[in-house]
Design a protein around this motif. Structure first.
Motif, PDB file in Angstrom:
ATOM      1  N   THR A   9       0.832  -1.204   0.000  1.00 21.45           N
ATOM      2  CA  THR A   9       0.000   0.000   0.000  1.00 21.45           C
ATOM      3  C   THR A   9       0.861   1.247   0.000  1.00 21.45           C
ATOM      4  O   THR A   9       0.545   2.246  -0.668  1.00 21.45           O
ATOM      5  CB  THR A   9      -0.925   0.004   1.229  1.00 21.45           C
ATOM      6  N   ASN A  10       1.973   1.192   0.733  1.00 24.22           N
ATOM      7  CA  ASN A  10       2.891   2.332   0.798  1.00 24.22           C
ATOM      8  C   ASN A  10       3.925   2.298  -0.327  1.00 24.22           C
ATOM      9  O   ASN A  10       4.262   3.334  -0.899  1.00 24.22           O
ATOM     10  CB  ASN A  10       3.591   2.339   2.158  1.00 24.22           C
ATOM     11  N   TYR A  15      -3.647  -6.509   4.947  1.00 23.70           N
ATOM     12  CA  TYR A  15      -3.995  -5.170   5.398  1.00 23.70           C
ATOM     13  C   TYR A  15      -3.892  -4.193   4.230  1.00 23.70           C
ATOM     14  O   TYR A  15      -2.900  -4.189   3.493  1.00 23.70           O
ATOM     15  CB  TYR A  15      -3.056  -4.725   6.508  1.00 23.70           C
ATOM     16  N   ALA A  16      -4.903  -3.334   4.098  1.00 25.36           N
ATOM     17  CA  ALA A  16      -4.892  -2.259   3.115  1.00 25.36           C
ATOM     18  C   ALA A  16      -5.226  -0.964   3.860  1.00 25.36           C
ATOM     19  O   ALA A  16      -6.336  -0.433   3.762  1.00 25.36           O
ATOM     20  CB  ALA A  16      -5.897  -2.525   1.998  1.00 25.36           C
ATOM     21  N   PRO A  52       0.349   7.678   2.429  1.00 25.42           N
ATOM     22  CA  PRO A  52      -0.682   7.732   1.388  1.00 25.42           C
ATOM     23  C   PRO A  52      -0.920   6.353   0.773  1.00 25.42           C
ATOM     24  O   PRO A  52       0.020   5.609   0.501  1.00 25.42           O
ATOM     25  CB  PRO A  52      -0.087   8.705   0.363  1.00 25.42           C
ATOM     26  N   ALA A  53      -2.185   6.029   0.537  1.00 24.70           N
ATOM     27  CA  ALA A  53      -2.561   4.678   0.118  1.00 24.70           C
ATOM     28  C   ALA A  53      -2.599   4.557  -1.394  1.00 24.70           C
ATOM     29  O   ALA A  53      -3.362   5.254  -2.076  1.00 24.70           O
ATOM     30  CB  ALA A  53      -3.921   4.310   0.702  1.00 24.70           C
ATOM     31  N   MET A  66     -12.025  -2.944   4.269  1.00 20.49           N
ATOM     32  CA  MET A  66     -10.899  -2.349   3.548  1.00 20.49           C
ATOM     33  C   MET A  66     -11.082  -2.510   2.042  1.00 20.49           C
ATOM     34  O   MET A  66     -10.780  -1.594   1.266  1.00 20.49           O
ATOM     35  CB  MET A  66      -9.589  -2.979   4.013  1.00 20.49           C
ATOM     36  N   ALA A  67     -11.565  -3.669   1.621  1.00 26.76           N
ATOM     37  CA  ALA A  67     -11.773  -3.903   0.195  1.00 26.76           C
ATOM     38  C   ALA A  67     -12.843  -2.972  -0.367  1.00 26.76           C
ATOM     39  O   ALA A  67     -12.712  -2.458  -1.487  1.00 26.76           O
ATOM     40  CB  ALA A  67     -12.165  -5.359  -0.040  1.00 26.76           C
ATOM     41  N   ALA A  68     -13.899  -2.750   0.405  1.00 25.95           N
ATOM     42  CA  ALA A  68     -14.996  -1.908  -0.068  1.00 25.95           C
ATOM     43  C   ALA A  68     -14.544  -0.471  -0.278  1.00 25.95           C
ATOM     44  O   ALA A  68     -14.884   0.162  -1.287  1.00 25.95           O
ATOM     45  CB  ALA A  68     -16.156  -1.968   0.921  1.00 25.95           C
ATOM     46  N   ARG A  69     -13.776   0.062   0.645  1.00 23.71           N
ATOM     47  CA  ARG A  69     -13.357   1.451   0.484  1.00 23.71           C
ATOM     48  C   ARG A  69     -12.315   1.608  -0.627  1.00 23.71           C
ATOM     49  O   ARG A  69     -12.152   2.697  -1.186  1.00 23.71           O
ATOM     50  CB  ARG A  69     -12.826   2.015   1.806  1.00 23.71           C
TER      51      ARG A  69
END
Length: 288
Positions: A118-119, A136-137, A221-222, A248-251
């Motif tokens: 993610t980073n 983890y996201a 920042p993602a 996390m997947a939904a967002r």
């Protein structure tokens, strides 16, 4: 999140166990479609798949998946993740992608490795897809420890960390930031209860520790805000609750696949995990 040299010696046993679990697999979402193999894509646009392991792990945790991806014609690389701190680990992976690959890339992260990708992917335009495998996201400012306990169901989210972790202060690391090991008797049930007991014991013994501070370091920042994402969620996950993974997947507006698997889904159901990565790679290969 783990596997080391002993896993390689037990490869046949793991694959046999994975086959038995896969027979009972129930997959939903985009995995219902047959995966597109590398041979279906022009070589010029075929992405490199970079795998990032999680905490209490090394690269061999992806071994059954990597072998399937290679069989299907993909270039597969394992990126180094020192497990010293989230920003430091992400910088190591970003440097690897920038210097060891060319062309489009799919970044795949398991567990803590999801926070790393993610980073790491932020600002690297050649990363065309992200694949989160029981991972983890985080959004900017979130921590792995925070997300682990955000919803009930994690064996690691308990009031007293000493009930879950054994700590060892490495003299080369800052005082007060010890290496953490999941207790050996807890590890098999929490991470891979569907694997044979002797394999679980080997995985517990072969842990690579993570610095405790890494679990509490805020994410930057993602990358999933701009990069298409795929999520494989094991519905029996006792480390990162499936409900939190779904959130996390939904967002992230990610494509979600679920299956009856524990946290170490790459070992229990490697074919299903491979399919998700190949679907991400198909999209990445066509991205410009």
């Amino acid at each position: 999140m783990t596997v080391r040299t002993s896993l390689k010696r037990r490869g046949a046993a793991i694959l046999a166990a994975a086959a038995a679990v896969t027979a009972a697999l129930a997959v939903t979402g985009s995995a219902d479609a047959a995966p597109a193999h590398a041979g279906d894509q022009p070589a010029a646009t075929r992405p490199t798949i970079v795998l990032v392991h999680g905490a209490w792990a090394d690269a061999s945790s992806f071994a059954p998946v990597a072998s399937r991806l290679q069989h299907d014609g993909y270039t597969v690389l394992d990126a180094p993740s020192p497990l010293r701190g989230l920003s430091a680990d992400a910088a190591s992976v970003a440097a690897f992608v920038n210097q060891a690959t060319t062309g489009p890339v799919v970044l795949v992260g398991h567990s803590y490795g999801g926070a790393v990708i993610t980073n790491a992917a932020a600002g690297i335009s050649r990363v065309k897809a992200l694949a989160y495998i029981d991972a983890y996201a985080p959004a900017q400012g979130e921590t792995v420890a925070q997300l682990t306990g955000a919803k009930p169901g994690s064996s690691l989210a308990v009031p007293d960390p000493t009930a879950v972790f054994d700590a060892v202060q490495d003299p080369s690391q800052p005082q007060g930031d010890p290496d953490l090991y999941v207790k050996r008797d807890l590890f098999p049930k929490a991470f891979a209860s569907s694997l044979p007991a002797d394999i679980g014991a080997e995985l517990a013994a072969a842990q690579t520790p993570i610095a405790g501070g890494a679990l509490n370091e805020q994410s930057g920042p993602a990358a999933w805000q701009a990069v298409p994402s795929w999520f494989f969620i094991g519905t029996n996950d006792r480390v990162l609750p499936p409900a939190e993974q779904q959130t996390m997947a939904a967002r992230a507006h990610g494509t979600v696949v679920t299956a009856a698997a524990d946290h170490l889904s790459m070992l229990e159901v490697p074919s299903a995990v491979t399919k998700v990565i190949e679907n991400a790679a198909t999209s990445a290969g066509g991205a410009q």
